[in-house]
Design a protein around this motif. Structure first.
Motif, PDB file in Angstrom:
ATOM      1  N   LYS A  45       0.833  -1.209   0.000  1.00 42.58           N
ATOM      2  CA  LYS A  45       0.000   0.000   0.000  1.00 42.58           C
ATOM      3  C   LYS A  45       0.868   1.260   0.000  1.00 42.58           C
ATOM      4  CE  LYS A  45      -2.050   1.344   3.797  1.00 42.58           C
ATOM      5  NZ  LYS A  45      -2.943   1.402   4.974  1.00 42.58           N
ATOM      6  N   HIS A  46       1.890   1.265   0.841  1.00 42.71           N
ATOM      7  CA  HIS A  46       2.766   2.439   0.932  1.00 42.71           C
ATOM      8  C   HIS A  46       3.596   2.638  -0.334  1.00 42.71           C
ATOM      9  CE1 HIS A  46       1.989   3.617   5.092  1.00 42.71           C
ATOM     10  NE2 HIS A  46       1.875   2.319   5.340  1.00 42.71           N
ATOM     11  N   VAL A  47       4.102   1.549  -0.891  1.00 44.24           N
ATOM     12  CA  VAL A  47       4.902   1.655  -2.117  1.00 44.24           C
ATOM     13  C   VAL A  47       4.016   2.100  -3.278  1.00 44.24           C
ATOM     14  CG1 VAL A  47       6.251   0.344  -3.804  1.00 44.24           C
ATOM     15  CG2 VAL A  47       6.648   0.013  -1.348  1.00 44.24           C
ATOM     16  N   ARG A  48       2.839   1.505  -3.402  1.00 38.42           N
ATOM     17  CA  ARG A  48       1.922   1.861  -4.492  1.00 38.42           C
ATOM     18  C   ARG A  48       1.554   3.343  -4.438  1.00 38.42           C
ATOM     19  NH1 ARG A  48      -2.704  -2.123  -4.981  1.00 38.42           N
ATOM     20  NH2 ARG A  48      -1.204  -3.237  -6.240  1.00 38.42           N
ATOM     21  N   ALA A  49       1.396   3.885  -3.245  1.00 39.62           N
ATOM     22  CA  ALA A  49       1.041   5.302  -3.092  1.00 39.62           C
ATOM     23  C   ALA A  49       2.129   6.220  -3.653  1.00 39.62           C
ATOM     24  CB  ALA A  49       0.792   5.620  -1.624  1.00 39.62           C
ATOM     25  N   ARG A  50       3.346   5.735  -3.694  1.00 36.60           N
ATOM     26  CA  ARG A  50       4.459   6.539  -4.221  1.00 36.60           C
ATOM     27  C   ARG A  50       4.650   6.366  -5.720  1.00 36.60           C
ATOM     28  NH1 ARG A  50       9.461   6.147  -0.260  1.00 36.60           N
ATOM     29  NH2 ARG A  50      10.206   7.703  -1.726  1.00 36.60           N
ATOM     30  N   HIS A  59      12.246  -1.132  -6.424  1.00 33.54           N
ATOM     31  CA  HIS A  59      13.156  -1.731  -5.447  1.00 33.54           C
ATOM     32  C   HIS A  59      13.559  -0.698  -4.396  1.00 33.54           C
ATOM     33  CE1 HIS A  59      17.085  -3.263  -3.992  1.00 33.54           C
ATOM     34  NE2 HIS A  59      16.403  -4.399  -3.968  1.00 33.54           N
ATOM     35  N   GLN A  60      13.909   0.476  -4.843  1.00 37.29           N
ATOM     36  CA  GLN A  60      14.326   1.546  -3.926  1.00 37.29           C
ATOM     37  C   GLN A  60      13.193   1.928  -2.982  1.00 37.29           C
ATOM     38  OE1 GLN A  60      17.361   2.866  -3.485  1.00 37.29           O
ATOM     39  NE2 GLN A  60      16.557   4.123  -1.832  1.00 37.29           N
ATOM     40  N   LEU A  61      12.000   2.095  -3.525  1.00 41.25           N
ATOM     41  CA  LEU A  61      10.864   2.495  -2.692  1.00 41.25           C
ATOM     42  C   LEU A  61      10.496   1.416  -1.688  1.00 41.25           C
ATOM     43  CD1 LEU A  61       8.580   4.315  -5.292  1.00 41.25           C
ATOM     44  CD2 LEU A  61      10.173   5.308  -3.632  1.00 41.25           C
ATOM     45  N   CYS A  62      10.608   0.154  -2.092  1.00 39.95           N
ATOM     46  CA  CYS A  62      10.343  -0.952  -1.157  1.00 39.95           C
ATOM     47  C   CYS A  62      11.305  -0.878   0.026  1.00 39.95           C
ATOM     48  CB  CYS A  62      10.480  -2.304  -1.855  1.00 39.95           C
ATOM     49  SG  CYS A  62       9.109  -2.732  -2.925  1.00 39.95           S
ATOM     50  N   GLN A  63      12.560  -0.645  -0.268  1.00 38.08           N
ATOM     51  CA  GLN A  63      13.554  -0.550   0.807  1.00 38.08           C
ATOM     52  C   GLN A  63      13.273   0.644   1.717  1.00 38.08           C
ATOM     53  OE1 GLN A  63      17.213  -0.633  -1.517  1.00 38.08           O
ATOM     54  NE2 GLN A  63      17.551  -2.745  -0.845  1.00 38.08           N
ATOM     55  N   GLU A  64      12.924   1.772   1.118  1.00 37.07           N
ATOM     56  CA  GLU A  64      12.644   2.973   1.915  1.00 37.07           C
ATOM     57  C   GLU A  64      11.420   2.778   2.797  1.00 37.07           C
ATOM     58  OE1 GLU A  64      12.365   6.332  -0.724  1.00 37.07           O
ATOM     59  OE2 GLU A  64      14.408   6.040  -1.477  1.00 37.07           O
ATOM     60  N   GLU A  65      10.363   2.239   2.225  1.00 34.34           N
ATOM     61  CA  GLU A  65       9.130   2.049   2.998  1.00 34.34           C
ATOM     62  C   GLU A  65       9.320   0.989   4.077  1.00 34.34           C
ATOM     63  OE1 GLU A  65       6.525   3.993   3.071  1.00 34.34           O
ATOM     64  OE2 GLU A  65       7.362   5.223   1.465  1.00 34.34           O
ATOM     65  N   TRP A  66      10.101  -0.037   3.780  1.00 35.03           N
ATOM     66  CA  TRP A  66      10.395  -1.065   4.786  1.00 35.03           C
ATOM     67  C   TRP A  66      11.121  -0.428   5.971  1.00 35.03           C
ATOM     68  CZ3 TRP A  66       8.989  -5.968   5.664  1.00 35.03           C
ATOM     69  CH2 TRP A  66       9.702  -6.682   6.615  1.00 35.03           C
ATOM     70  N   ALA A  67      12.109   0.426   5.671  1.00 35.77           N
ATOM     71  CA  ALA A  67      12.892   1.072   6.732  1.00 35.77           C
ATOM     72  C   ALA A  67      12.024   1.984   7.603  1.00 35.77           C
ATOM     73  CB  ALA A  67      14.041   1.865   6.113  1.00 35.77           C
ATOM     74  N   LYS A  68      10.945   2.502   7.040  1.00 39.34           N
ATOM     75  CA  LYS A  68      10.051   3.392   7.795  1.00 39.34           C
ATOM     76  C   LYS A  68       9.135   2.630   8.749  1.00 39.34           C
ATOM     77  CE  LYS A  68       9.495   6.906   4.191  1.00 39.34           C
ATOM     78  NZ  LYS A  68       8.467   7.517   3.307  1.00 39.34           N
TER      79      LYS A  68
END
Length: 98
Positions: A45-50, A59-68
């Motif tokens: 949900k968070h990655v799709r919103a971006r 890949h980058q967004l998945c890592q960023e959202e995971w870290a959050k």
């Protein structure tokens, strides 16, 4: 096994039988009780919103959202498990809010 067609194909069923793997009966459209599935849904949900536009960005967004994701969120998923089980029993395996 959740009766998804790819899990119940003839090839899969044959492999399970050949390897003597017993599979529990599971109702169609049953609630997902595995906390990791809820975690993946939240991440998605968070990655799709971006709105990633390519695989590298995805890949980058998945890592960023995971870290959050805060570690307490993971705990709440596990702590909520007994409540999910109770509701599934109450609804006799049919759909729940989970």
């Amino acid at each position: 096994m959740d009766n998804v067609p790819k899990h119940t194909s003839k090839v899969v069923i044959k492999w399970l039988k050949d390897n003597k793997i017993k599979v529990l009966e599971w109702p169609f459209q049953s609630p997902d009780l595995n906390p990791i599935e809820h975690l993946w849904a939240e991440l998605k949900k968070h990655v799709r919103a971006r709105r990633p536009t390519n695989q590298t960005q995805l890949h980058q967004l998945c890592q960023e959202e995971w870290a959050k994701m805060h570690p307490t969120y993971f705990g709440t998923l596990v702590e909520g498990y007994p409540k999910r089980l109770t509701q599934v029993k109450q609804f006799k395996g049919n759909a729940t809010k989970y």
